[in-house]
Design a protein around this motif. Structure first.
Motif, mmCIF file in Angstrom:
data_model
loop_
_atom_site.group_PDB
_atom_site.id
_atom_site.type_symbol
_atom_site.label_atom_id
_atom_site.label_comp_id
_atom_site.label_asym_id
_atom_site.label_seq_id
_atom_site.Cartn_x
_atom_site.Cartn_y
_atom_site.Cartn_z
ATOM 1 N N ASP A 81 0.674 -1.236 -0.153
ATOM 2 C CA ASP A 81 0.053 -0.110 -0.164
ATOM 3 C C ASP A 81 0.839 1.082 -0.115
ATOM 4 O OD1 ASP A 81 -2.432 -1.090 -0.303
ATOM 5 O OD2 ASP A 81 -2.929 -1.258 2.020
ATOM 6 N N ILE A 82 2.021 1.122 0.365
ATOM 7 C CA ILE A 82 2.894 2.306 0.267
ATOM 8 C C ILE A 82 3.806 2.489 -0.757
ATOM 9 C CG2 ILE A 82 4.850 3.671 1.330
ATOM 10 C CD1 ILE A 82 3.407 2.892 4.165
ATOM 11 N N ARG A 90 2.722 1.319 -3.657
ATOM 12 C CA ARG A 90 2.085 1.738 -4.930
ATOM 13 C C ARG A 90 2.011 3.132 -5.113
ATOM 14 N NH1 ARG A 90 -3.277 -0.329 -4.939
ATOM 15 N NH2 ARG A 90 -2.967 -1.956 -3.423
ATOM 16 N N GLN A 91 2.417 4.235 -4.053
ATOM 17 C CA GLN A 91 2.635 5.511 -4.025
ATOM 18 C C GLN A 91 3.275 5.879 -5.516
ATOM 19 O OE1 GLN A 91 1.010 7.140 -1.427
ATOM 20 N NE2 GLN A 91 1.397 9.307 -2.289
ATOM 21 N N TRP A 92 4.475 5.069 -5.709
ATOM 22 C CA TRP A 92 5.284 5.293 -6.927
ATOM 23 C C TRP A 92 5.690 4.064 -7.592
ATOM 24 C CZ3 TRP A 92 7.210 4.920 -1.868
ATOM 25 C CH2 TRP A 92 8.093 3.956 -1.661
ATOM 26 N N ARG A 93 5.209 3.082 -7.274
ATOM 27 C CA ARG A 93 5.460 1.794 -8.151
ATOM 28 C C ARG A 93 3.998 1.196 -8.693
ATOM 29 N NH1 ARG A 93 10.503 0.356 -6.999
ATOM 30 N NH2 ARG A 93 10.321 -0.876 -8.861
ATOM 31 N N PRO A 94 4.095 0.441 -9.694
ATOM 32 C CA PRO A 94 5.439 0.034 -10.332
ATOM 33 C C PRO A 94 6.279 1.218 -10.999
ATOM 34 C CG PRO A 94 3.454 -1.520 -10.987
ATOM 35 C CD PRO A 94 2.957 -0.403 -9.971
ATOM 36 N N SER A 124 10.941 7.498 -7.140
ATOM 37 C CA SER A 124 10.633 7.161 -5.626
ATOM 38 C C SER A 124 10.867 8.533 -5.039
ATOM 39 C CB SER A 124 11.226 6.299 -4.994
ATOM 40 O OG SER A 124 12.775 6.866 -4.375
ATOM 41 N N PRO A 125 10.005 8.829 -3.907
ATOM 42 C CA PRO A 125 9.943 10.137 -3.013
ATOM 43 C C PRO A 125 11.477 10.545 -2.554
ATOM 44 C CG PRO A 125 8.182 8.783 -2.400
ATOM 45 C CD PRO A 125 8.924 7.811 -3.035
#
Lengths: 461, 461
Positions: free
Chosen positions: B73-74, B76-80, B107-108
């Motif tokens: 769930d975290i 997926r903030q930037w993945r895939p 990624s952040p």
């Protein structure tokens, strides 16, 4: 319930047209005027500075303008940009509102600016231009044009305000990595620069001076044009790809915004996300509320006059009808370089004047509070400019918490803050100040401007 | 011909399992040893420092290990993360090769490091840990753990090597924005730190010292654990999501790499992209060539011994079997902080020792040349570490230009260079040096290490 966070369009669904709000506005835009005659300027007057394709866009009344293939081929390097649902921010706020943001920080230069830089570089290259001059303050715009220039084999000649040139060597290094040439402004390269240095050898420069230097060089040579990163109609037009994508992505999320929010400096990221939604409203397709958030220290929309004024400090530009704090207003040293402009894009000004968008302003410390809360929840450190949009979105979301309304809020994250960590250090150290805008400034600054017979001009528009 | 540049998987297609190469290797991994007894350590020996779930992953022989839901769930903030076809770079090189890169810079924190930081933070939070200590050099790892900690409500206590702490205030500001606590190492907070400062009050610190300080604090308190950002098996495991995604994305592109390339420092981004492809090769499904690119100034794989050695300078860690330049080797001051490690992940070392990957090394100036060429073509300024992978990819592409072969090349862009512009300024100013590695160093550094009966240990492995 789906936990989806990102709503991403495939490249094949990238918009093929920009949206021109001039076609849908209740009244035609007021034309720029020659300051000597107070009469509308002609497209030919702009030809020494801009390629003809761009000038045509500047005055176009067509609703849709096609995005050229070579421009789309470069934009697809990072576009369509993702739309995010800010689930963690919603949870942190305890709001029933749904918050979405369009993430323009994914571009190679870290903001929405390349959307127009790539288009402008293309049109210049098409017309045989070899070199583009421009100015940059904090460096976002210069970086974007440097990037675009490297894609089309153009020399990019950036006049960077001296104080930023000295304080932000990393922004300069970024531009130079892409092959751009950076000059601290004022410089010995132009008459304007030399005159200012003769008076004050230690001048720290200003955006107004840098514009004059860039314009002066561009006007001298046939192979050289000038480029601006905000304010003008064609720049706003190129940014509407943001909102066009957002409409499709909100549809993917099976949702539609009740409120669209963006920060406003020159107006380009605001127009980019808001105009396509306003177009739907103007055509009676779907209603929407639009909020423009500006810094309290430079509040052109909330405290400025709506009048004909110069776009630059040096009075080299035409007169344009806009919300203005007066062309001699020098904003105090707050941390959002991109919002430190005395005026506002004429089209954004008109949208506000016609009641289609609600302007509001916040102080920088409360905006940084919002930005840090966003970073902790969403993982992205926002650009100082973008913290204004975040603040606006949080205010709306907290209103919903109070009222129990589950509104859908969409804001534009115009850029990231990786190059702005000094601002975050100053914030953490409690060094940031809030600046009050002096109310009497506007009347003083507008005194002595040419008298314009707007009714006569408007009728001819 | 399609001009598609980005191959993006929807969140719903994000891998649900990490891949553990230990299950497919021809020989089982050699265990870490207690330096006193030269016998394998037990999982319990690691319990004061790591949560049990992580220790189990460290010794697991399962091929697939499920990624927990809260971690996904975290992520997926930037993945895939997107896979890119480097069409403009191909054109600039004039190569018939097809070049793809996996873009972990989205990624952040700007690199692949959050892939394991998020997982480690989750497992610690699950076991009731309140605080994680760690070390950071240039700051990539500290930033990633700071971000992960803010997502799971953990206190993150970062010991940052003094020289970086002073030179990179923006990296520190980034960590602090996420609520992490940063201490310059050596510090007065630990016995190790105080002892070093007593001898040398102006010590500029080292990664080895910072590790010792972080480990010392973690061992003292039940609510505190320690976290490492590379080298260990579980860290490499968490990075395999990169390669798992890349396999699916190459399939979207209707292609498959002939060569997979990554830079190697501790080994985690290399393992992340290469191990899933090597797994397919080991299981006889599809062949692939794998290239590990390291800096000539710190060439553990190309010039080091493959032997049992300490993981840290202070000799607090177990002995591990790896390619090493000796734990006392201090790499010269080149600009890729993430590649300045005397050893190499044991699993990466084994893969190289078994002939499954070909190591190679390049000097930093030629890597920056490649990085700038990449930036101008693709628009992304790469991290100095990642320029090594780019150099490796360009070498392969130019070989194809010579031979006429149209190979498919895939490399890992492990991070962006937004926080590394000083390195690009030094490069542009001609200030970067190439460092030759002194060959006699290894033998000297390994003299006096405990004698290990590898045959006996291997049989029991």
């Amino acid at each position: 319930m789906s936990k989806q966070i990102k709503f991403e369009l495939p490249e094949s669904a990238m918009p093929k047209f920009w949206y021109n709000i001039a076609a849908d506005l209740p009244h035609p835009p007021m034309p720029p005027l020659n300051p000597g005659t107070a009469q509308p300027i002609s497209p030919d007057d702009l030809a020494p500075l801009f390629p003809m394709a761009v000038i045509e866009q500047e005055v176009s009344m067509e609703r849709e303008i096609e995005i050229p293939g070579p421009v789309r081929d470069i934009l697809r390097q990072w576009r369509p940009s993702p739309l995010y649902r800010a689930r963690r921010l919603e949870k942190a706020l305890g709001t029933p509102a749904k918050i979405y943001y369009k993430n323009e920080s994914v571009s190679p230069a870290g903001s929405h600016k390349p959307n127009t830089a790539v288009a402008q570089a293309f049109y210049n290259a098409e017309e045989g231009v070899k070199r583009i001059t421009t100015e940059t303050g904090a460096g976002q715009w210069g970086s974007s044009l440097a990037l675009a220039g490297s894609m089309f084999g153009l020399d990019i000649d950036v006049f960077m305000v001296r104080v930023s040139y000295d304080q932000k060597p990393y922004r300069r290094a970024f531009m130079e990595t892409f092959g751009a040439h950076c000059t601290a402004s004022p410089s010995e390269r132009t008459e304007t620069g030399r005159a200012i240095l003769a008076q004050d050898p230690d001048s720290s420069g200003s955006l107004g001076i840098a514009i004059s230097e860039a314009v002066e060089l561009a006007a001298q040579r046939d192979d050289t044009k000038y480029s601006l990163g905000s304010v003008l109609n064609h720049v706003l037009l190129h940014q509407t790809i943001i909102g066009e994508e957002a409409i499709a992505q909100m549809d993917m999320a099976d949702d539609y915004p009740d409120v669209v929010i963006a920060c406003t400096g020159g107006g380009s990221n605001f127009a980019g996300i808001a105009f396509p939604f306003l177009g739907r409203k103007l055509r009676g397709e779907q209603d929407v509320e639009v909020v423009a958030v500006e810094p309290s220290a430079c509040p052109s929309l909330t405290k400025g006059a709506y009048a004909y004024d110069f776009g630059d400090t040096g009075h080299l530009t035409p007169l344009v009808k806009m919300h203005t704090l007066g062309s001699t207003f020098v904003p105090p040293g707050f941390h959002s370089g991109g919002l430190r402009y005395h005026g506002m894009a004429p089209l954004v000004s008109q949208v506000v004047a016609e009641g289609l968008a609600r302007p509001t302003s916040y102080h920088q410390v409360e905006c940084f509070d919002a930005g840090v809360q966003f970073a902790k929840a969403e993982g992205i450190v926002p650009a100082p400019e973008s913290t204004h949009a975040i603040k606006g979105a949080i205010v709306e979301a907290l209103k919903c918490k109070e009222s129990g309304e589950a509104k859908t809020i969409l804001f534009n994250l115009s850029g990231h803050g990786y190059f702005d960590m000094q601002a975050y250090m100053d914030y953490a150290a409690g060094k940031l100040k809030d600046y009050a805008y002096p109310d009497q400034e506007v009347a003083m600054a507008l005194a002595g401007l040419p008298v314009v017979d707007e009714a006569a001009i408007g009728a001819g528009g």
